[in-house]
Scaffold this motif. Structure first.
Motif, PDB file in Angstrom:
ATOM      1  N   GLU A 193       0.961  -1.566   0.236  1.00 14.84           N
ATOM      2  CA  GLU A 193       0.270   0.301  -0.373  1.00 14.84           C
ATOM      3  C   GLU A 193       1.085   1.275   0.289  1.00 14.84           C
ATOM      4  OE1 GLU A 193      -2.992  -2.708   3.232  1.00 14.84           O
ATOM      5  OE2 GLU A 193      -3.176  -1.109   2.942  1.00 14.84           O
ATOM      6  N   GLY A 194       2.164   1.221   0.812  1.00 10.49           N
ATOM      7  CA  GLY A 194       3.369   2.223   0.583  1.00 10.49           C
ATOM      8  C   GLY A 194       4.167   2.322  -0.699  1.00 10.49           C
ATOM      9  N   LEU A 195       4.168   1.453  -1.128  1.00  5.19           N
ATOM     10  CA  LEU A 195       4.740   1.315  -2.467  1.00  5.19           C
ATOM     11  C   LEU A 195       3.674   2.227  -3.405  1.00  5.19           C
ATOM     12  CD1 LEU A 195       6.767  -1.677  -2.566  1.00  5.19           C
ATOM     13  CD2 LEU A 195       7.845  -0.018  -2.213  1.00  5.19           C
ATOM     14  N   ASN A 196       2.666   1.576  -3.024  1.00  4.57           N
ATOM     15  CA  ASN A 196       1.726   2.280  -4.525  1.00  4.57           C
ATOM     16  C   ASN A 196       1.418   3.258  -4.523  1.00  4.57           C
ATOM     17  OD1 ASN A 196      -0.433   1.490  -6.571  1.00  4.57           O
ATOM     18  ND2 ASN A 196      -1.963   1.978  -5.070  1.00  4.57           N
ATOM     19  N   ASN A 197       1.171   4.051  -3.256  1.00  3.28           N
ATOM     20  CA  ASN A 197       1.078   5.575  -2.941  1.00  3.28           C
ATOM     21  C   ASN A 197       2.183   6.013  -3.447  1.00  3.28           C
ATOM     22  OD1 ASN A 197       0.672   7.459  -0.498  1.00  3.28           O
ATOM     23  ND2 ASN A 197      -0.391   7.426  -2.343  1.00  3.28           N
ATOM     24  N   ALA A 198       3.131   5.604  -3.124  1.00  2.00           N
ATOM     25  CA  ALA A 198       4.710   6.636  -3.124  1.00  2.00           C
ATOM     26  C   ALA A 198       4.887   6.841  -5.099  1.00  2.00           C
ATOM     27  CB  ALA A 198       5.262   6.207  -2.082  1.00  2.00           C
ATOM     28  N   GLY A 199       4.891   5.308  -4.842  1.00  2.00           N
ATOM     29  CA  GLY A 199       5.885   5.263  -6.064  1.00  2.00           C
ATOM     30  C   GLY A 199       5.939   6.540  -7.643  1.00  2.00           C
ATOM     31  N   LYS A 200       5.131   7.234  -7.357  1.00  5.11           N
ATOM     32  CA  LYS A 200       5.034   8.362  -8.628  1.00  5.11           C
ATOM     33  C   LYS A 200       4.869   9.935  -7.717  1.00  5.11           C
ATOM     34  CE  LYS A 200       4.063   5.820 -12.562  1.00  5.11           C
ATOM     35  NZ  LYS A 200       5.809   5.483 -13.108  1.00  5.11           N
ATOM     36  N   SER A 201       4.971  10.217  -6.379  1.00  2.00           N
ATOM     37  CA  SER A 201       5.239  10.848  -5.931  1.00  2.00           C
ATOM     38  C   SER A 201       6.872  11.855  -5.732  1.00  2.00           C
ATOM     39  CB  SER A 201       5.654  10.906  -4.420  1.00  2.00           C
ATOM     40  OG  SER A 201       5.977   9.644  -3.816  1.00  2.00           O
ATOM     41  N   ARG A 202       7.110  13.005  -6.061  1.00  2.51           N
ATOM     42  CA  ARG A 202       7.986  13.384  -6.497  1.00  2.51           C
ATOM     43  C   ARG A 202       8.487  14.000  -5.066  1.00  2.51           C
ATOM     44  NH1 ARG A 202       8.875  11.730 -10.391  1.00  2.51           N
ATOM     45  NH2 ARG A 202      10.593  13.147 -11.728  1.00  2.51           N
ATOM     46  N   PHE A 279       9.924  -2.935  -8.333  1.00  5.98           N
ATOM     47  CA  PHE A 279      10.143  -1.507  -7.187  1.00  5.98           C
ATOM     48  C   PHE A 279      10.172  -0.494  -8.610  1.00  5.98           C
ATOM     49  CE2 PHE A 279      10.094  -4.404  -3.914  1.00  5.98           C
ATOM     50  CZ  PHE A 279      10.984  -5.435  -4.102  1.00  5.98           C
ATOM     51  N   GLU A 280      10.468  -1.198  -9.826  1.00  7.47           N
ATOM     52  CA  GLU A 280      10.365   0.357 -11.104  1.00  7.47           C
ATOM     53  C   GLU A 280       9.247   0.326 -10.965  1.00  7.47           C
ATOM     54  OE1 GLU A 280      13.850  -2.105 -12.557  1.00  7.47           O
ATOM     55  OE2 GLU A 280      14.575   0.141 -13.011  1.00  7.47           O
ATOM     56  N   ASP A 281       8.297  -0.909 -11.173  1.00  7.08           N
ATOM     57  CA  ASP A 281       7.628  -0.609 -11.706  1.00  7.08           C
ATOM     58  C   ASP A 281       6.278   0.302 -10.821  1.00  7.08           C
ATOM     59  OD1 ASP A 281       7.157  -4.445 -13.702  1.00  7.08           O
ATOM     60  OD2 ASP A 281       8.059  -2.438 -13.960  1.00  7.08           O
ATOM     61  N   PHE A 282       6.698  -0.032 -10.104  1.00  7.34           N
ATOM     62  CA  PHE A 282       5.443   0.807  -8.385  1.00  7.34           C
ATOM     63  C   PHE A 282       6.398   2.715  -8.979  1.00  7.34           C
ATOM     64  CE2 PHE A 282       2.902  -1.192  -6.182  1.00  7.34           C
ATOM     65  CZ  PHE A 282       3.201  -2.723  -5.624  1.00  7.34           C
ATOM     66  N   GLY A 283       6.975   2.529  -9.751  1.00  8.14           N
ATOM     67  CA  GLY A 283       7.419   4.016  -9.972  1.00  8.14           C
ATOM     68  C   GLY A 283       8.821   4.215  -9.048  1.00  8.14           C
ATOM     69  N   PHE A 284       9.230   3.523  -8.720  1.00  9.08           N
ATOM     70  CA  PHE A 284      11.234   3.834  -7.972  1.00  9.08           C
ATOM     71  C   PHE A 284      11.981   4.086  -8.580  1.00  9.08           C
ATOM     72  CE2 PHE A 284      10.158   3.831  -3.519  1.00  9.08           C
ATOM     73  CZ  PHE A 284       8.470   3.611  -3.229  1.00  9.08           C
ATOM     74  N   VAL A 285      12.958   4.344  -8.268  1.00  6.92           N
ATOM     75  CA  VAL A 285      14.463   4.252  -9.454  1.00  6.92           C
ATOM     76  C   VAL A 285      14.667   2.991  -8.584  1.00  6.92           C
ATOM     77  CG1 VAL A 285      16.836   4.582  -9.644  1.00  6.92           C
ATOM     78  CG2 VAL A 285      14.949   6.699  -9.909  1.00  6.92           C
ATOM     79  N   TYR A 286      15.045   1.358  -8.981  1.00  5.11           N
ATOM     80  CA  TYR A 286      15.759   0.413  -8.386  1.00  5.11           C
ATOM     81  C   TYR A 286      16.936   0.475  -8.517  1.00  5.11           C
ATOM     82  CZ  TYR A 286      17.227  -4.637  -6.884  1.00  5.11           C
ATOM     83  OH  TYR A 286      17.644  -5.112  -6.841  1.00  5.11           O
ATOM     84  N   LEU A 287      17.624   0.577  -6.801  1.00  2.00           N
ATOM     85  CA  LEU A 287      19.823   0.355  -6.947  1.00  2.00           C
ATOM     86  C   LEU A 287      19.346  -1.262  -6.793  1.00  2.00           C
ATOM     87  CD1 LEU A 287      20.079   3.786  -6.067  1.00  2.00           C
ATOM     88  CD2 LEU A 287      20.512   3.106  -8.380  1.00  2.00           C
ATOM     89  N   GLY A 288      20.697  -2.098  -6.967  1.00  4.37           N
ATOM     90  CA  GLY A 288      20.561  -3.106  -5.724  1.00  4.37           C
ATOM     91  C   GLY A 288      21.016  -4.519  -6.996  1.00  4.37           C
ATOM     92  N   PRO A 289      20.823  -5.197  -6.094  1.00  3.79           N
ATOM     93  CA  PRO A 289      21.568  -5.748  -5.075  1.00  3.79           C
ATOM     94  C   PRO A 289      22.371  -5.575  -4.557  1.00  3.79           C
ATOM     95  CG  PRO A 289      21.141  -7.610  -6.064  1.00  3.79           C
ATOM     96  CD  PRO A 289      20.913  -6.457  -7.545  1.00  3.79           C
ATOM     97  N   VAL A 290      23.151  -5.058  -3.507  1.00  3.59           N
ATOM     98  CA  VAL A 290      24.278  -4.059  -3.101  1.00  3.59           C
ATOM     99  C   VAL A 290      24.550  -5.246  -1.381  1.00  3.59           C
ATOM    100  CG1 VAL A 290      25.358  -2.299  -1.719  1.00  3.59           C
ATOM    101  CG2 VAL A 290      23.436  -2.108  -3.660  1.00  3.59           C
ATOM    102  N   ASP A 291      25.793  -5.505  -1.707  1.00  5.25           N
ATOM    103  CA  ASP A 291      26.512  -5.959  -0.434  1.00  5.25           C
ATOM    104  C   ASP A 291      26.009  -5.408   0.756  1.00  5.25           C
ATOM    105  OD1 ASP A 291      30.273  -7.604   0.347  1.00  5.25           O
ATOM    106  OD2 ASP A 291      27.835  -7.437   1.511  1.00  5.25           O
ATOM    107  N   GLY A 292      25.082  -6.158   1.951  1.00  3.21           N
ATOM    108  CA  GLY A 292      24.521  -5.193   2.681  1.00  3.21           C
ATOM    109  C   GLY A 292      26.767  -5.269   3.626  1.00  3.21           C
ATOM    110  N   HIS A 293      27.328  -5.737   3.485  1.00  2.63           N
ATOM    111  CA  HIS A 293      28.578  -5.807   4.336  1.00  2.63           C
ATOM    112  C   HIS A 293      29.489  -4.906   4.322  1.00  2.63           C
ATOM    113  CE1 HIS A 293      25.855  -8.237   7.404  1.00  2.63           C
ATOM    114  NE2 HIS A 293      25.452  -9.056   5.776  1.00  2.63           N
ATOM    115  N   ASN A 294      29.461  -4.233   2.720  1.00  6.87           N
ATOM    116  CA  ASN A 294      30.906  -4.032   2.434  1.00  6.87           C
ATOM    117  C   ASN A 294      29.998  -2.225   2.713  1.00  6.87           C
ATOM    118  OD1 ASN A 294      31.870  -2.575   0.301  1.00  6.87           O
ATOM    119  ND2 ASN A 294      32.167  -4.456  -0.612  1.00  6.87           N
TER     120      ASN A 294
END
Ligand SMILES: Cc1ncc(C[n+]2csc(CCOP(=O)(O)OP(=O)(O)O)c2C)c(N)n1
Ligand SMILES: CC(=O)[C@@H](O)[C@H](O)COP(=O)(O)O
Ligand SMILES: [Mg+2]
Length: 659
Positions: A193-202, A279-294
């Protein structure tokens, strides 16, 4: 921007973390401590101080934090594995962003210990989850760095979305709302519900998915499989950044093309990855996957995310329990753990003897003779004791993820097909499925059995986790039956009755922990038990585990020659006719209830006595206010429901000639 200071000393955080230095000839203004020196934490007086650390110091700091986490939680208990897995992520966030102006929102919030250590609570960290100590969850009244309450799952994206919009509406283009959401929390519908609402916001919303492949137990469902496929893909941000860097260094067309590349994610994605992400389809820029210990990768991707000024979704891959072998090996066991021995990893308290375990084992026994019985959990199979059922009957065991609303409606539909669904759920987590109980279960009379675990106060998890409200909201669901057994044997009787005699919604509520029984167990039943010695004018009523406190207090009073009668309720709703008649026959009635003061059974009985023209005195003892973290015993005392508090109450009754 505060970040400028960092660029003067060692380039961007990423370059600093990478140890490259903005330009070799620049003076590196590291903190005036040697890189091998320990106790870095003591020299950090605010998150800003993190920004001047050298790459080696950052690594040493993470090791120091891990040691502190293990040392502290071994003494206090708490959420160890999740916190061990988010050390580097938290350090990187505080190096790239500027808390509290940038707002961090922690989903569930059980992974916020490093954040608390780095934001002025190092000295108090040893009081973690203790009475009057620091909370194990974010608390805005504890620190300006804690931007929002959390404790229940899947709320962070909605919260961060609201904060980011607030920033935008205030014209604040400089700061960010950063949500840290676990892969388990992403199985909760509210996240979408959050992703759906947030994705297209600026706005300046950044969502960081901390993907460690675990909820409390192994993560489940299609999302877990999807994330697994993402993790195996070429690291999007690494290649995307590398492409941009290469082009930037290309003299003639580089910079302009790099700008085009950055703005046309499809070029990079189609060239480097075969398909868009959800996540991009929800309107987000997607970055990753990233090593969370680096730390280098983390700081690079966080800095990249700040450049977009539109919702960005960062996928980080971590190891739950990182850095402590027993927790890495068994992250479920070290998700929430009592005090433990660091050397052996053995917890002080074994969960073997508990209402949850007894409930799970009893359900297995019943399911052996009834193939209709299905067990449902919302990612709490271990905590609710259903892991026994999962092992015996995997074909009719459902872990639906952190999705209590779905669990209720799914159970109702199983019932509509002639199955016998039993949904075991913590009381406080059931709160979010109220309408599903009303709309999908009760109106159609679906026969669903709820095992409501953690009913009553839960101790160190505090306000967000107490199971004090289920009685009030369940009493508003027509045709519901609620049982509150006072011991394991009564729970077994209630479960059988709920399964085979009751229709519609049938609930059995029981507390965290094990039974304590002093009262006589010979005439156990699922209705009520009236304990009447010498005739007195005073009746004390209670149910669940508080009844044993009441019983022990009455024994102490009897030894002093003061007597009162007792009434133990087992079926608490609807109240049996006999209960009202018994109460009417006394001059003084006191009802002790470990449930919210308003809307519970003690209020209901008061109404019924009033309707019947009761002329005596009626007093209710139940909690009205939120109860902060403390031991369960201390919380019982605070509510006036401990043996000692009840004994004192009885002495007061006797002093006024009522007992
Ligand atoms: C509504 C709700 N249901 C269940 C829980 C219990 N719970 C706390 S943490 C957790 C698992 C969270 O997994 P994840 O988000 O991946 O975080 P991790 O511990 O893996 O970092 C669950 C199920 C909760 N806090 N809230
Ligand atoms: C953070 C969370 O919501 C769970 O981990 C919860 O703390 C578990 O509670 P128990 O320890 O009672 O199982
Ligand atoms: Mg996880």
């Amino acid at each position: 921007m505060k970040n400028n200071r960092r660029s003067e000393s060692c380039g961007t955080a990423a370059e600093c973390a990478a140890g490259k230095g903005a330009a070799e000839n620049k003076t590196m203004e590291y903190m005036k401590i040697s890189e091998t020196e320990e106790h870095l934490l003591e020299r950090l007086h605010s998150p800003d101080d993190l920004k001047a650390l050298s790459p080696e110091q950052c690594t040493a700091l993470c090791a120091e934090i891990r040691s502190l986490l293990i040392e502290t939680v071994s003494k206090t208990g708490g959420h160890l594995a999740s916190n061990l897995g988010s050390v580097e992520l938290t350090v990187a966030m505080h190096r790239v962003f500027d808390s509290p102006e940038d707002k961090f929102v922690w989903d569930v919030g059980h992974q916020c210990y490093t954040h608390k250590i780095l934001t002025g609570r190092l000295e108090r960290f040893s009081t973690l989850r203790q009475e009057n100590g620091i909370s194990g969850f974010p608390k805005p009244n504890e620190s300006e760095h804690d931007s929002f309450i959390s404790g229940h799952s899947s709320t962070a994206i909605s919260v961060a979305c609201g904060i980011a919009e607030g920033m935008r509406l205030h014209g604040d283009k400089e700061h960010f709302a950063v949500a840290v959401v676990g892969d388990g929390a992403m199985t909760g519908g509210l996240s979408y519900e959050g992703l759906n609402n947030a994705g297209k916001s600026r706005n300046n919303l950044i969502v960081i998915l901390n993907d460690n492949e675990m909820s409390i137990s192994k993560n489940v469902g299609a999302l877990a499989r999807y994330l697994s496929s993402m993790r195996s893909s070429e690291g999007y941000v690494r290649t995307k950044k590398a492409v941009e860097r290469r082009l930037n260094r290309t003299a003639v067309i580089g910079p302009s093309v790099a700008k085009v590349i950055k703005n046309s994610k499809s070029v990079v994605r189609d060239v480097l990855l075969q398909s868009a992400t959800i996540f991009e389809d929800f309107g987000f820029v997607y970055l990753g996957p990233v090593d969370g210990h680096n730390l280098v990768e983390l700081e690079e991707v966080l800095l990249a995310a700040k450049e977009y000024h539109r919702p960005v979704f960062i996928h980080v891959h971590t190891v739950k329990g990182k850095g402590y072998a027993p927790a890495e090996a068994k992250p479920s066991e070290y998700h929430g753990i009592s005090k433990f021995d660091i050397e052996t990893g053995n917890p002080e308290v074994s969960a073997a003897d508990s209402y949850s375990e007894m409930f799970g084992k009893e359900l297995v026994q019943l399911a052996k003779h009834d193939p209709r019985i299905c067990a449902v959990t919302a990612a709490m199979g271990g905590g609710t004791g259903l892991h026994h059922f999962a092992r015996e009957f995997p074909n009719r065991y459902y872990d639906v993820g952190i999705a209590e609303q779905h669990a209720v409606t799914f159970s109702a539909a199983l019932a509509s097909m002639g199955e016998l669904p039993v949904f075991a759920v913590y009381s406080s987590f059931l709160q979010r499925a109220y309408d599903q109980l009303m709309h999908d279960v009760a109106i159609g009379g679906m026969h669903v059995v709820l095992g409501i675990d953690r009913a009553g106060v839960v101790g160190e998890d505090g306000e967000t986790h107490h199971g004090l409200y289920d009685v009030s909201f369940l009493c508003t669901v027509p045709n519901t039956v609620i049982y509150a057994p006072a011991c394991y044997e009564e729970m077994r009787l209630c479960l059988r009755r709920a399964l085979y005699r009751d229709k519609g919604l049938a609930c059995i509520r029981y507390p965290r922990g094990s039974e304590k029984v002093s009262f006589d167990k010979t005439a156990l039943n699922t209705e009520y038990t009236h304990v009447s010695g010498r005739k007195t004018d005073t009746l004390y009523i209670s149910y669940g585990r508080v009844y044993d406190h009441l019983y022990r207090a009455s024994r102490r009073m009897a030894e002093e020659g003061v007597f009162c009668d007792l009434l133990k309720l087992t079926r608490i709703f609807p109240l049996a006719e006999g209960v009202v008649e018994i109460a009417m026959s006394y001059a003084h009635v006191v009802f002790l209830e470990e449930a919210y003061y308003y809307g519970g059974i003690s209020q209901l009985l008061g109404d019924l006595l009033l309707e019947r023209g009761f002329r005596g005195t009626y007093r209710r003892v139940a909690p009205k206010a939120y109860l902060p973290q403390a031991s369960t015993d201390s919380q019982m005392e605070t509510m006036g429901l401990s043996e000692h508090a009840i004994y004192q109450d009885m002495q007061q009754e006797a002093k006024h000639g009522k007992a």
